[in-house]
Structure formats: structure tokens, C-alpha cells
Design a protein around this motif. Structure first.
Motif, PDB file in Angstrom:
ATOM      1  N   ASP A 104       0.854  -1.185   0.000  1.00  0.00           N
ATOM      2  CA  ASP A 104       0.000   0.000   0.000  1.00  0.00           C
ATOM      3  C   ASP A 104       0.895   1.240   0.000  1.00  0.00           C
ATOM      4  N   ALA A 105       1.241   1.710  -1.211  1.00  0.00           N
ATOM      5  CA  ALA A 105       2.229   2.789  -1.342  1.00  0.00           C
ATOM      6  C   ALA A 105       1.756   4.076  -0.661  1.00  0.00           C
ATOM      7  N   GLU A 106       0.457   4.310  -0.685  1.00  0.00           N
ATOM      8  CA  GLU A 106      -0.068   5.532  -0.065  1.00  0.00           C
ATOM      9  C   GLU A 106       0.142   5.506   1.456  1.00  0.00           C
ATOM     10  N   ARG A 107      -0.072   4.320   2.035  1.00  0.00           N
ATOM     11  CA  ARG A 107       0.114   4.181   3.486  1.00  0.00           C
ATOM     12  C   ARG A 107       1.608   4.358   3.842  1.00  0.00           C
ATOM     13  N   VAL A 108       2.495   3.789   3.023  1.00  0.00           N
ATOM     14  CA  VAL A 108       3.928   3.943   3.284  1.00  0.00           C
ATOM     15  C   VAL A 108       4.292   5.429   3.271  1.00  0.00           C
ATOM     16  N   GLN A 109       3.803   6.158   2.283  1.00  0.00           N
ATOM     17  CA  GLN A 109       4.113   7.589   2.193  1.00  0.00           C
ATOM     18  C   GLN A 109       3.546   8.360   3.383  1.00  0.00           C
ATOM     19  N   SER A 110       2.370   7.961   3.817  1.00  0.00           N
ATOM     20  CA  SER A 110       1.741   8.648   4.939  1.00  0.00           C
ATOM     21  C   SER A 110       2.522   8.426   6.242  1.00  0.00           C
ATOM     22  N   GLU A 111       3.007   7.204   6.446  1.00  0.00           N
ATOM     23  CA  GLU A 111       3.792   6.918   7.656  1.00  0.00           C
ATOM     24  C   GLU A 111       5.173   7.575   7.567  1.00  0.00           C
ATOM     25  N   LEU A 112       5.763   7.565   6.378  1.00  0.00           N
ATOM     26  CA  LEU A 112       7.045   8.251   6.192  1.00  0.00           C
ATOM     27  C   LEU A 112       6.896   9.747   6.479  1.00  0.00           C
TER      28      LEU A 112
ATOM     29  N   ASP B 201      21.211  10.544  10.582  1.00  0.00           N
ATOM     30  CA  ASP B 201      21.061   9.185  10.031  1.00  0.00           C
ATOM     31  C   ASP B 201      19.604   8.864   9.726  1.00  0.00           C
ATOM     32  N   VAL B 202      18.702   9.214  10.658  1.00  0.00           N
ATOM     33  CA  VAL B 202      17.276   8.961  10.399  1.00  0.00           C
ATOM     34  C   VAL B 202      16.838   9.743   9.169  1.00  0.00           C
ATOM     35  N   LEU B 203      17.194  11.025   9.126  1.00  0.00           N
ATOM     36  CA  LEU B 203      16.815  11.875   7.996  1.00  0.00           C
ATOM     37  C   LEU B 203      17.344  11.332   6.668  1.00  0.00           C
ATOM     38  N   THR B 204      18.586  10.869   6.678  1.00  0.00           N
ATOM     39  CA  THR B 204      19.200  10.340   5.452  1.00  0.00           C
ATOM     40  C   THR B 204      18.385   9.187   4.886  1.00  0.00           C
ATOM     41  N   TYR B 205      18.032   8.234   5.747  1.00  0.00           N
ATOM     42  CA  TYR B 205      17.242   7.093   5.253  1.00  0.00           C
ATOM     43  C   TYR B 205      15.830   7.531   4.853  1.00  0.00           C
ATOM     44  N   CYS B 206      15.278   8.547   5.531  1.00  0.00           N
ATOM     45  CA  CYS B 206      13.955   9.063   5.122  1.00  0.00           C
ATOM     46  C   CYS B 206      14.028   9.657   3.713  1.00  0.00           C
ATOM     47  N   LEU B 207      15.074  10.421   3.447  1.00  0.00           N
ATOM     48  CA  LEU B 207      15.222  11.008   2.108  1.00  0.00           C
ATOM     49  C   LEU B 207      15.398   9.921   1.057  1.00  0.00           C
ATOM     50  N   LEU B 208      16.203   8.909   1.383  1.00  0.00           N
ATOM     51  CA  LEU B 208      16.409   7.814   0.430  1.00  0.00           C
ATOM     52  C   LEU B 208      15.105   7.057   0.159  1.00  0.00           C
ATOM     53  N   LEU B 209      14.288   6.877   1.204  1.00  0.00           N
ATOM     54  CA  LEU B 209      13.020   6.166   1.007  1.00  0.00           C
ATOM     55  C   LEU B 209      12.051   7.015   0.178  1.00  0.00           C
ATOM     56  N   ALA B 210      11.964   8.304   0.497  1.00  0.00           N
ATOM     57  CA  ALA B 210      11.095   9.188  -0.301  1.00  0.00           C
ATOM     58  C   ALA B 210      11.522   9.129  -1.766  1.00  0.00           C
ATOM     59  N   ASP B 211      12.831   9.207  -2.003  1.00  0.00           N
ATOM     60  CA  ASP B 211      13.351   9.163  -3.370  1.00  0.00           C
ATOM     61  C   ASP B 211      12.993   7.851  -4.059  1.00  0.00           C
ATOM     62  N   ARG B 212      13.140   6.767  -3.325  1.00  0.00           N
ATOM     63  CA  ARG B 212      12.815   5.427  -3.861  1.00  0.00           C
ATOM     64  C   ARG B 212      11.341   5.330  -4.235  1.00  0.00           C
ATOM     65  N   LEU B 213      10.488   6.033  -3.478  1.00  0.00           N
ATOM     66  CA  LEU B 213       9.045   6.003  -3.737  1.00  0.00           C
ATOM     67  C   LEU B 213       8.634   7.054  -4.763  1.00  0.00           C
ATOM     68  N   GLY B 214       9.615   7.855  -5.232  1.00  0.00           N
ATOM     69  CA  GLY B 214       9.294   8.906  -6.196  1.00  0.00           C
ATOM     70  C   GLY B 214       8.507  10.055  -5.588  1.00  0.00           C
ATOM     71  N   ALA B 215       8.678  10.266  -4.277  1.00  0.00           N
ATOM     72  CA  ALA B 215       7.915  11.313  -3.593  1.00  0.00           C
ATOM     73  C   ALA B 215       8.824  12.458  -3.178  1.00  0.00           C
TER      74      ALA B 215
ATOM     75  N   GLU C 271       6.694  17.819   0.218  1.00  0.00           N
ATOM     76  CA  GLU C 271       5.266  17.691  -0.105  1.00  0.00           C
ATOM     77  C   GLU C 271       4.584  16.612   0.722  1.00  0.00           C
ATOM     78  N   LEU C 272       5.323  15.544   1.010  1.00  0.00           N
ATOM     79  CA  LEU C 272       4.770  14.524   1.922  1.00  0.00           C
ATOM     80  C   LEU C 272       4.383  15.156   3.250  1.00  0.00           C
ATOM     81  N   VAL C 273       5.303  15.980   3.780  1.00  0.00           N
ATOM     82  CA  VAL C 273       5.061  16.615   5.086  1.00  0.00           C
ATOM     83  C   VAL C 273       3.866  17.563   5.003  1.00  0.00           C
ATOM     84  N   LEU C 274       3.816  18.369   3.942  1.00  0.00           N
ATOM     85  CA  LEU C 274       2.742  19.355   3.829  1.00  0.00           C
ATOM     86  C   LEU C 274       1.382  18.700   3.595  1.00  0.00           C
ATOM     87  N   GLN C 275       1.363  17.635   2.775  1.00  0.00           N
ATOM     88  CA  GLN C 275       0.094  16.925   2.553  1.00  0.00           C
ATOM     89  C   GLN C 275      -0.419  16.299   3.853  1.00  0.00           C
TER      90      GLN C 275
END
Lengths: 108, 108, 108, 108
Positions: free
Chosen positions: C52-60, D62-76, D80-84
Motif C-alpha cells: 500500500d504505497a499511499e500508506r507507506v508515504q503517509s507513515e514516512l 542518520d534517520v533523515l538520510t534514510y527518510c530522504l532515500l526512502l522518499a526518493d525510492r518512492l518517487g515522492a 510535499e509529503l510533510v505538507l500533505q
């Protein structure tokens, strides 16, 4: 009076009835322990007070359950794991150096 | 043969000798469980394989140790916590609905 | 186009309207990051698939939000924290030793 | 002045040079975020004080680094994730109900 062997026996039966052993790889159980420990921590998110003792016990039960399942999966006895590690920790934190201090061993 | 009461008795003695009960608030123990569960998870960070079984057992021992200390601090019996929670989980995951599926109860 | 300064400005306003700064000690924010990272991990509890990509983004988003609030509380710039740490990590993982391997630096 | 796009560009280059993208599945990155958030929490294991601010910033990085890598991997886009998510959280915590209270939305 219950003991760990009784709890494990009930857990094994619960898992077998549901055919869930297929999901209980060591990795998935380690993830589950981390997930449940986050839910336990949530009881103390904004305050150090134990506001809802029943909820704390319920979340602790979840962490413990996955710990027992992982120990079982690894073929290890939970009490012996604890006692063996304690032997090791005793030597890392000698009483005369560690008394009354929360300092980590590598800075003692 | 060891049991949980033996392990707890050794743990209580270990804590008392070091005068560490002052640091073992439920909140600090909950944080410690989360911290150690992260170290356990690190064993599986890049692979689902149990590469180093001894390390997994050692990290699991740390999580278990803090779980026992928290149960003790709350005046609860660890095995009974697990068994009580299991009663509850049985009703959330009836065998006929949950068999062979890892779906969460609210989507069963 | 949004940037971190915009996001932080909105977050600060959100917190101020609700008078929540009183709860946002560095410790409470660190607990919150751990709690939310557990919820993110729950998306992958029983499978490595991103179901569920939307849920992953929401938790991230939740983890990121608390990270930005903690950086702000510490008076640090989030991007600079990342870039400074990267300089350090480069020296721990030289390209010729680390290429194609997930081994931890102390075992390279 | 640095921004998230600069940080991501450096991170992508760092990962590519080491051929590490193969390890950066969303699941592994989610585990990594949980692991690093445990190390961040360790800074506050026995006290709520920010004893070592530099260490806190380093673990947060370190936490931030992996968060950025995950957002990038998800194409997000991280901001914008934070603001949404913030839009959503605003409706769950209306100012007049949530002001000055740390109560969870489902008990407000």
C-alpha cells in the motif's frame, strides 16, 4: 501457576491452528518486536507517567509474545538467554564502577 | 533447569547491587526496549537471513531482559501477561478467518 | 514548488496555534520518531512488498515531520545535517572497499 | 545555502558510487529508519536532558538520510509529503479542541 513452557505451548498451538509459522521468519519476528515496542513506547510519548497501566501491560505482552516466538524459532530457552547475557553484562559493569551511575560501559 | 522466577531473581540482585532501580522508571524501560529492539533488527538490516545466530540471540536477550524488568516494575507476571493477551488475540483472529493469512484483524 | 523552509514554517504555525511546543522536548520528539518509524515498519511486517504505497508515504511523512521538528528544536538545518553526516560516512565507507557490499564499516 | 534537492543529489551520487541501490528496497530502508531512530532514542535512554547535542544531531542525520532515500525510492517529494500530511492532521486536531492538550485525536 503458569510458566514460560506453558505460555510457549499455548503460543505454538495458537500459531499452528492458524498456519502462521510460514510468516514467522526470524526477520519478520524481529520486525514485529520493533513494531510492538513502538506501540509500548507510545504509552509514554508525551509524558513519563504511567497513565494507563492496563494499556502498558497489554503492549508489553505483545513485545514479550514475539520475543518468545523468536526464541522458540531459534531453538533457544528465553530464561537461559537472559541469564547468559547477564553473566556478560556483569563483567561489563563491575559493581564498584557502575554503582549509582547510568553511564554506558565504554565510558565508565 | 532455569525458569523466569530464577532469571528475575538474578536480575533484581544485579540491579540492586548497582543501585540502578532509580533509573528503571517504566518510561525508561520502555525506551530501553525500543532501543534494544532496534539493535536486534540491525541483525536483519540488509538481508532476511539469520547470518549471525549468536548475535541475534544476544540482542534478543537484551530485549527480553528489559521486558522482564518492566513486568517486574509493573508488578505483573510475564507469562500471565502473554497468556491473557493470547485469550484476547484468539477472539480477534478466529481460526476459520485467519488461517494461512497475515491480514490484520480489522481487514479480515 | 515547496521547500523545507516552507514546510517548517507551516509546521511551526501548526504547533503554535495548538500551543504544543510545551510537549516538544527533544526527548519527546525522539520518542515520537521511534514510534512513527514503528508504524512505517508495520507496512512491511509480513512481507517485503510495498503493498500500500499511499500508506507507506503517509507513515514516512509522520517520521519526517517529527525529524523536522527536532532539527528545528535543536536549531539545526536538516539538509546540512544530512550533508555533514555524509562527509563523515564517505570516509567510513571508501568506494573501493564498500562497492557492492552491505558490510558494516567496522568489518570492511 | 543547501536545500533538499542538493542533499538528495549528493546522496544519490554516494549510493551510486558504492552500488548500494541493490540494498535499498523500501523494506530495507524502513528497517534502517527504525534502527537509526533507536540510536537517536539512546541519547535519551536514562534522562530527558540533551546531554550531548552533537551526538543527537548526528543520529538525527542518520534517520533523515534514510527518510530522504526512502522518499526518493518512492518517487515522492519529502517536503510535499510533510505538507500533505499536515493538511490531514489539521482536520484531526482542530485548534479549539486540541489547544494545549497532548490527547490523541480519537480521545479528543
Amino acid at each position: 501457576m503458569s510458566n514460560v513452557e506453558d505460555a510457549l505451548s499455548e503460543l505454538r498451538n495458537f500459531v499452528q491452528e492458524r498456519e502462521w509459522a510460514q510468516f514467522h521468519s526470524p526477520e519478520n519476528l524481529a520486525k514485529s518486536i520493533a513494531i510492538e515496542s513502538g506501540e509500548l513506547l507510545e504509552c509514554f510519548q508525551w509524558s513519563g507517567e504511567t497513565g494507563d497501566a492496563e494499556r502498558v501491560q497489554s503492549e508489553l505482552a505483545d513485545v514479550l509474545t514475539y520475543c518468545l516466538l523468536l526464541a522458540d524459532r531459534l531453538g533457544a530457552n528465553p530464561e537461559e538467554l537472559v541469564l547468559q547475557k547477564l553473566q556478560h553484562t556483569r563483567t561489563k559493569y563491575p559493581v564498584d564502577k557502575a554503582r549509582g551511575r547510568s553511564t554506558k560501559y565504554d565510558r565508565l
